[in-house]
Design an enzyme around this catalytic site. Structure first.
Site, PDB file in Angstrom:
ATOM      1  N   LYS A  54       0.838  -1.205   0.000  1.00 44.90           N
ATOM      2  CA  LYS A  54       0.000   0.000   0.000  1.00 44.90           C
ATOM      3  C   LYS A  54       0.870   1.250   0.000  1.00 44.90           C
ATOM      4  CE  LYS A  54      -3.877  -2.201   2.308  1.00 44.90           C
ATOM      5  NZ  LYS A  54      -4.433  -2.657   3.582  1.00 44.90           N
ATOM      6  N   GLN A  98      -5.009  -1.195   9.769  1.00 45.27           N
ATOM      7  CA  GLN A  98      -4.913  -2.542   9.200  1.00 45.27           C
ATOM      8  C   GLN A  98      -5.541  -3.580  10.133  1.00 45.27           C
ATOM      9  OE1 GLN A  98      -3.553  -3.318   6.063  1.00 45.27           O
ATOM     10  NE2 GLN A  98      -4.383  -5.348   6.480  1.00 45.27           N
ATOM     11  N   ASP A 121     -11.400   2.829   4.077  1.00 39.32           N
ATOM     12  CA  ASP A 121     -11.777   1.411   4.011  1.00 39.32           C
ATOM     13  C   ASP A 121     -13.301   1.253   3.963  1.00 39.32           C
ATOM     14  OD1 ASP A 121      -9.902  -0.568   3.740  1.00 39.32           O
ATOM     15  OD2 ASP A 121      -9.428  -0.723   5.871  1.00 39.32           O
TER      16      ASP A 121
END
Ligand code: NDP
Length: 296
Positions: A54, A98, A121
């Site tokens: 990422k 994460q 997200d």
């Protein structure tokens, strides 16, 4: 019949190129660029690989990347304080914590502490509500990437029968919402569904997000259907490590009209959509035109 292969790797490269072009244009006009902050707690090897990928791609498309790597025993209070700091940082437009988090941390609490406008997200309860009521939301990356490929391949999805196998909050449910938003007739199947093969066989669009290697075989597929394989499973075969999907590729590709491979299908689209979401968040925060075709 052999199915058309939907090339997620090429599609993702194209999405990243569009993101990059948009950033160049905004930077020339305003001097501003988007920033994405990724918070990683602990040393889960798969998470470390994802976070590394990422960060690399974030910089490649022209954004600022901020990585916060915290020890596995980080307290909830300390993690919440970092999220609060990022929420208030005007250079940060997207925040990703994460998952999975270590067990002593409450994931729901942490995710819901992210500013919904920076929740790239799309897991914050506000964004879940906005998506399910058809309002402008930040949309989870994996389902968004799957939708983009479906729209590209089919044009309109209106009236198609879609079956989503899996009802997780990060893939199955938002995928079903997106397909409903595009006027599909949607069925969500899960581990308690009866006669799964029969349900799947009704699908013009079949999305497999199960987490069981090669469970969906050709017998589950309607001839000519489009199959989106979200699964990423590491298995050992013939003494070698191999990545396979939730779909048994060979038997499915013999029946389907189109299929995403694993690897090289949905996987690359997830990070590309994370970058697209960060750009969208940046544009919304600054009143810039949003990129066309990169949102739901
Ligand atoms: P979860 O484990 O959270 O959910 C799996 C879902 O599949 C559950 O709803 C479960 O049903 C259902 N299920 C399990 N077994 C069966 C069965 N035998 N028959 C029917 N349904 C079943 O997984 P995720 O949604 O997080 O991920 C799904 C897959 O997608 C995984 O392989 C994961 O690695 C992959 N993934 C890939 C990403 C990418 O970037 N391509 C991103 C995220 C995930 P129930 O609710 O009843 O238990």
């Amino acid at each position: 019949m052999s199915a058309h292969i939907i090339d997620g790797k090429a599609f993702a490269a194209n999405v990243r190129a569009q993101v990059s072009t948009h950033i160049v244009a905004i930077k020339a006009q305003s001097g501003k660029i988007p920033g994405l902050a990724v918070v990683l707690v602990g040393e889960d090897p798969a998470s470390q690989v994802y976070v590394g990928a990422k960060g690399k791609q974030t910089v490649e498309v022209g954004m600022n990347s901020y990585e916060h790597k915290l020890p596995a025993d980080t307290s909830e209070a300390d993690l919440l304080a970092i999220v609060a700091k990022l929420n208030n940082d005007p250079n940060v437009h997207g925040i990703l914590v994460q998952l999975p988090l270590p067990k002593h941390l409450n994931s729901d609490l942490v995710i819901n502490s992210i500013d919904p406008a920076k929740d790239v997200d799309g897991f914050h309860i506000s964004n879940v509500g906005l998506l399910s009521t058809g309002q402008k939301a930040m949309v989870p990356c994996t389902p968004l990437g799957s939708l983009m490929m479906l729209r590209d391949y089919h044009g309109s999805l209106s009236g198609m029968n879609a079956v989503v196998v899996g009802r997780s909050n990060i893939v199955g449910k938002p995928m079903a919402q997106l397909l409903l938003g595009d006027s599909c007739t949607v069925t969500i199947a899960h581990s308690r569904s009866r006669d799964l093969a029969q349900i799947c066989k009704s699908a013009d669009i079949l999305v497999a997000a199960v987490g069981r290697p090669e469970m969906i075989t050709g017998d589950y597929i309607k001839p000519g259907a489009t199959v989106i394989d979200v699964g990423i499973n590491r298995i050992e075969r013939d003494g070698k490590n191999k990545l396979v999907g939730d779909v048994h590729y060979e038997s499915a590709a013999a029946i389907a009209g189109a299929i995403t491979p694993v690897p090289g299908g949905v996987g690359p689209m997830t990070i590309a959509c994370l970058l697209a979401n960060t750009l969208t968040a940046f544009c919304r925060a600054n009143g810039f035109d949003e990129p066309v075709g990169l949102t739901a």
